[in-house]
Design a protein around this motif. Sequence first.
Motif, PDB file in Angstrom:
ATOM      1  N   ILE A  60       0.836  -1.193   0.000  1.00 17.71           N
ATOM      2  CA  ILE A  60       0.000   0.000   0.000  1.00 17.71           C
ATOM      3  C   ILE A  60       0.871   1.243   0.000  1.00 17.71           C
ATOM      4  N   LEU A  61       0.439   2.253  -0.750  1.00 20.62           N
ATOM      5  CA  LEU A  61       1.086   3.554  -0.803  1.00 20.62           C
ATOM      6  C   LEU A  61       0.032   4.628  -0.568  1.00 20.62           C
ATOM      7  N   GLU A  62       0.485   5.869  -0.295  1.00 19.24           N
ATOM      8  CA  GLU A  62      -0.451   6.948   0.002  1.00 19.24           C
ATOM      9  C   GLU A  62      -0.030   8.233  -0.698  1.00 19.24           C
ATOM     10  N   SER A  63      -0.999   9.151  -0.857  1.00 17.31           N
ATOM     11  CA  SER A  63      -0.731  10.406  -1.558  1.00 17.31           C
ATOM     12  C   SER A  63      -1.709  11.476  -1.093  1.00 17.31           C
ATOM     13  N   GLU A  64      -1.223  12.710  -1.052  1.00 17.87           N
ATOM     14  CA  GLU A  64      -2.091  13.845  -0.725  1.00 17.87           C
ATOM     15  C   GLU A  64      -2.845  14.353  -1.955  1.00 17.87           C
ATOM     16  N   ASP A  65      -2.208  14.275  -3.129  1.00 18.88           N
ATOM     17  CA  ASP A  65      -2.798  14.874  -4.327  1.00 18.88           C
ATOM     18  C   ASP A  65      -3.045  13.891  -5.468  1.00 18.88           C
ATOM     19  N   GLY A  66      -2.697  12.612  -5.267  1.00 17.66           N
ATOM     20  CA  GLY A  66      -2.864  11.621  -6.316  1.00 17.66           C
ATOM     21  C   GLY A  66      -1.725  11.567  -7.314  1.00 17.66           C
ATOM     22  N   ILE A  67      -0.752  12.452  -7.176  1.00 13.08           N
ATOM     23  CA  ILE A  67       0.386  12.508  -8.105  1.00 13.08           C
ATOM     24  C   ILE A  67       1.675  12.057  -7.417  1.00 13.08           C
ATOM     25  N   ASP A  68       1.967  12.642  -6.284  1.00 10.64           N
ATOM     26  CA  ASP A  68       3.176  12.299  -5.527  1.00 10.64           C
ATOM     27  C   ASP A  68       2.825  11.262  -4.464  1.00 10.64           C
ATOM     28  N   TRP A  69       3.425  10.092  -4.574  1.00 10.36           N
ATOM     29  CA  TRP A  69       3.101   8.967  -3.697  1.00 10.36           C
ATOM     30  C   TRP A  69       4.282   8.643  -2.782  1.00 10.36           C
TER      31      TRP A  69
END
Length: 402
Positions: free
Chosen positions: A324-333
């Motif tokens: 699993i990965l996460e992102s604030e803006d959907g671009i930078d993970w």
Amino acid sequence: MNKLLWLALLLITLSSCSDPKQDNFTITALPVNAELKDNILEGPSVLNDPDRFIWGASVIKGDDGRYHMLYSTWECGDSIPPFSDSWVLYSKIAYAISDYPDRDFKFQKIVLQGRAAEGDSSAWDAQMAHNPHLQKFNGKYYLYYVGGKDPGLQAPVSPGEHVNLRNRVQQSQCIGVIEFASFDDLLNGNFTRSDKPLISPRTRVKPDNIVNPSPEGTEAKPDNIIAVNPSVVQRPSDGKYLLYFKGNLYEPHWKGVHGVAISDSPTGPFTATDAFVFDVRNDDGTLANGEDPFVWYHGQNKKFYSVLKDFTGRITSGKPGLAILESEDGIDWTKPEHSFFMKKQVILAGGDTLKVSNLERPQLLIDESGYPLVLYAACSVDAVGQKTDGSTFNIHIPLRSE
């Protein structure tokens, strides 16, 4: 329990923490109602068919309160090539339905296949339809899928001269979409199908055995050679639609990498960025190998999350399985502190834990707040590549947060 603090979806066990911004609850994979028979799982929590291969599935709750599944399937048997070849040449998309999110899905009909079967062998998706991803936006349903066609034998002495049929079709794969208003419409063939792919490769960089290569010196984009395995989410901050896709790099061997394309509409046009997403790096700075991302937005956490298959263990700290990965803006993970989602195993209702060779194509059923309810995964108990017997299946694993 404060469900704002759920980031530990990936954990089996998490110690409690007094900091309210830290994770302090768990997501548990619950037992599935299935039994092992002749090296295949059978039961209400499994969709299988002895006469066909079954692979990735995507599920959504319809306006009727029932659960609607679209999944990859194709013929098997002695007259069909093994799995590793036949999915490229024969895959179709079927529809199943259930009153429950995690069991008792019943086949209804093949709803999408390569357009050559309908007489159009020149279409971009003439050969096959594969890896469905189902979404609902603004009251309509959208099925994103992978299609491909045979570009034909390549000229003698060309870089693609020795590329066989299977690989010519795979090297042509792109992403398309169908739009429909209801599942009754889908069953009756009342849908709008894209005449052109939403995403096509912008570069074709490979050392050898490549159809229509890019000029020497071209720098490979994320959508190199292929654009496959779609996952689509709407970004709340600006209403844009983000379409995630996989391409291939060769360094020197095959490696799955990912990009994102952006649109104002779920049917495009989508514009691919040059950024590599899910960009966890190896020690030498190269991108880690992964595939099959499922991306969603968690409204309460105000974050994007992605579950994907980690080939190398680089994301999951050496444990094979789903990451699993996460992102604030959907671009930078980014890779969170705890990046392991699930082992390649299934807990059976009888109490046994069954290790499996393949657990991939993760797709999640998400509730209205952004919490996962069920994991749907393509599965095989033993290695899938040379199978001809249809002993692959989709397993539906219920999840519980605590």
